[in-house]
Design an enzyme around this catalytic site. Structure first.
Site, PDB file in Angstrom:
ATOM      1  N   CYS A 337       0.834  -1.198   0.000  1.00 58.88           N
ATOM      2  CA  CYS A 337       0.000   0.000   0.000  1.00 58.88           C
ATOM      3  C   CYS A 337       0.877   1.259   0.000  1.00 58.88           C
ATOM      4  CB  CYS A 337      -0.967  -0.026   1.183  1.00 58.88           C
ATOM      5  SG  CYS A 337      -2.382   1.079   0.971  1.00 58.88           S
ATOM      6  N   HIS A 462      -3.464  -5.782   1.189  1.00 56.25           N
ATOM      7  CA  HIS A 462      -3.286  -6.028   2.620  1.00 56.25           C
ATOM      8  C   HIS A 462      -3.707  -7.468   2.933  1.00 56.25           C
ATOM      9  CE1 HIS A 462      -2.425  -1.910   3.822  1.00 56.25           C
ATOM     10  NE2 HIS A 462      -3.452  -1.495   3.101  1.00 56.25           N
TER      11      HIS A 462
END
Length: 534
Positions: A337, A462
């Site tokens: 991310c 994630h």
């Protein structure tokens, strides 16, 4: 309607979340339909629900402990700090905007209806609601429009258990002082004290408990020992982020053949991505914040962050970026991310979502990121092409888009359900599941995510390490890198090291419930819950 019981604390990190999770599991074990509730949570570790909305991870953990699916009604307001004085405000799972603390304080009254609607939705469907407070009810400067502590307890008529942290010292002053600062009506809501994180002989504590009751006649509902329970953490106060000792040992205390360094960024978020790696045999994982701590690393992981540009500036100022660049040609470097965004060539922020303007990235991946106010939230599944195509699953949660101009994709993913943006509505009606072919999903629904160039990897996914197959692929790659296996060999002796996250969590919830049953007066707590405590 459900019966509520509320856990408040004398301070942040007094153990409210863990106690609430344990009570959720106990009530679930005892046959009650139980749900957690926290009106306002402040944390950078968030969770994406089955309908693609965002909530605090602590309430997701508590929902799992209660044996139910997490939903945003359990945490209607989530604050994600973007600076020392401001936060992104998320209401009912969607971004409302970024606000300084002073402005948010003025708008709190407008949020109370959202809180009450969420609570009433749960109360109409469950038997017991375990409510978690925030910070301390003794923050008397914040009493106006309070809907997180005693203000909420009054709104929903909830009895309160007040927990103090004896590990920090002064627990009697914590409990007495907190109660003394409350108004009489608020103090009467406290039906029991809990002394949490106790180490030592409880008999030595008994004289103090008697003297505390003489000064303020509130019974002690239990003395809970310091627990070795491993659940997802919700913020940077987590003990694991400050653990620096025994760097050569794995979680079982055995010699580690590989060392993983996770950068402890100032605004680190969703570091639950790495919890499973702590449990792999032969792997030592630590969080680092100084360049010299990378010298013996075999893998560098750059986590997510609530402020990519600001944390990259911090890395430049303290020398961590230069240290990563030196190691990048020698060992694997992977960003998730915000960490993925940092590894690219440029970061552009025309709308001032983070720092504004444009800045140079680390230049290790041929990608460029442009921030926008639109937030992508989606649960996804697919295959990690860069690691031999093991299955992966997890979620995306980021602002803006990243464009790859070279290298290869890290993985191919498709949504468990349609990807969401803040300007889109999601209809749960008719959604059947996450199997390929349902809901019209087909090959065209797969898309590429992330980037790989040489030994540098980046992804928005994630939870990328949560699947056992991905753990095995990473373990084998590190074993080959360290010469334990040759380049074509796979580990087979005794089975490939991996870790079932689901099974592990269940054992932790059961262990937590057992410890609380042994150390809390559950008969008293049930009397409080049923309003039979006098």
């Amino acid at each position: 309607m459900a019966r509520p019981i509320m856990i408040q604390g004398t301070m942040s990190n007094a153990g409210k979340s863990l106690l609430a999770a344990g009570l959720c599991r106990i009530f679930h074990q005892d046959g009650y339909r139980t749900a957690p509730f926290k009106s306002q949570n402040m944390a950078l570790n968030s969770y994406i629900t089955a309908d693609g909305l965002e909530m605090g991870r602590a309430q997701a953990v508590q929902a799992e402990a209660a044996g139910i699916l997490p939903e945003t009604a359990m945490n209607p307001i989530l604050l994600k700090p973007t600076s020392h004085t401001g936060s992104q405000v998320i209401v009912n799972g969607r971004v409302l905007g970024n606000y300084p603390a002073s402005q948010y304080y003025k708008m709190k009254g407008q949020l109370i209806p959202h809180v009450l609607r969420a609570y009433e939705s749960l109360a109409s469907r469950f038997d017991i609601i375990v409510i978690e407070g925030a910070g301390s009810p003794a923050e008397i400067n914040l009493r106006e429009n309070d809907f997180v502590n005693m203000g909420l307890a009054k709104m929903v008529d909830a009895p309160v258990l007040l927990a103090g942290d004896i590990d920090r010292g002064g627990v009697f002053a914590q409990l007495y002082g907190t109660a003394a600062l409350l108004a009489q009506e608020e103090r009467q809501r406290i039906r029991g004290f809990i002394i949490n994180k106790f180490r030592g002989d409880k008999e030595l504590l008994r004289p103090g408990l008697s003297m505390l009751y003489e000064r303020i006649p509130i019974p002690v509902a239990g003395v809970v020992p310091y627990m070795d329970i491993d659940l997802d953490d919700e913020d940077s106060l987590a003990d694991r982020l400050s653990s620096t000792g025994k760097d050569c040992l794995d979680s079982n205390g055995n010699h580690a053949f590989a060392k993983i360094a996770v950068l402890r960024l100032p605004r680190i978020s969703n570091f639950t991505d790495f919890h499973v790696l702590e449990r792999l045999p032969g792997i030592a994982l630590r969080y680092v914040s100084r360049p010299e701590e990378l010298l013996d690393a075999d893998l560098i992981l750059i986590p997510g962050t609530k402020n990519t540009m600001g944390d990259l500036k911090w890395m430049r100022e303290n020398g961590l970026e230069a240290a990563v660049l030196r190691k990048a040609g020698q060992i694997p470097v992977m960003g998730i991310c915000g960490g993925y965004q940092m590894l690219g060539e440029t970061l552009t922020d025309p709308d001032g979502v983070e720092e504004g303007g444009e800045m140079r990235g680390m230049g290790l991946l041929p990608v460029s990121t442009r921030f926008s106010r639109k937030k992508t939230r989606s649960r996804v599944m697919g295959t990690a092409e860069a690691f031999g195509r093991p299955p992966v699953y997890g979620y995306e949660i980021h602002m803006g888009e990243t464009v790859r101009t070279g290298g290869q994709a890290f993985c191919r993913i498709r949504p468990e359900f349609p990807a969401l943006h803040e300007d889109q509505e999601f209809q749960t009606a008719g959604f059947k599941g996450n199997c390929l072919g349902e809901n019209g999903l087909g090959a065209s629904d797969f898309r590429e995510d992330g980037c790989v160039k040489g030994r540098v990897f980046g992804t928005y996914l994630h939870g990328v390490f949560d699947s056992e197959e991905m753990q095995e692929a990473l373990w084998n790659a590190l074993a080959r890198q360290k010469g334990i296996l040759d380049q074509k060999e796979q580990w087979t002796a005794g089975g490939v090291p991996s870790f079932s996250l689901k099974e592990y969590k269940e054992t932790q919830y059961e262990k937590l419930a057992q410890v609380l049953r042994e150390n809390l007066d559950m008969e008293m707590i049930y009397r409080i819950l049923e309003r039979k405590d006098g």
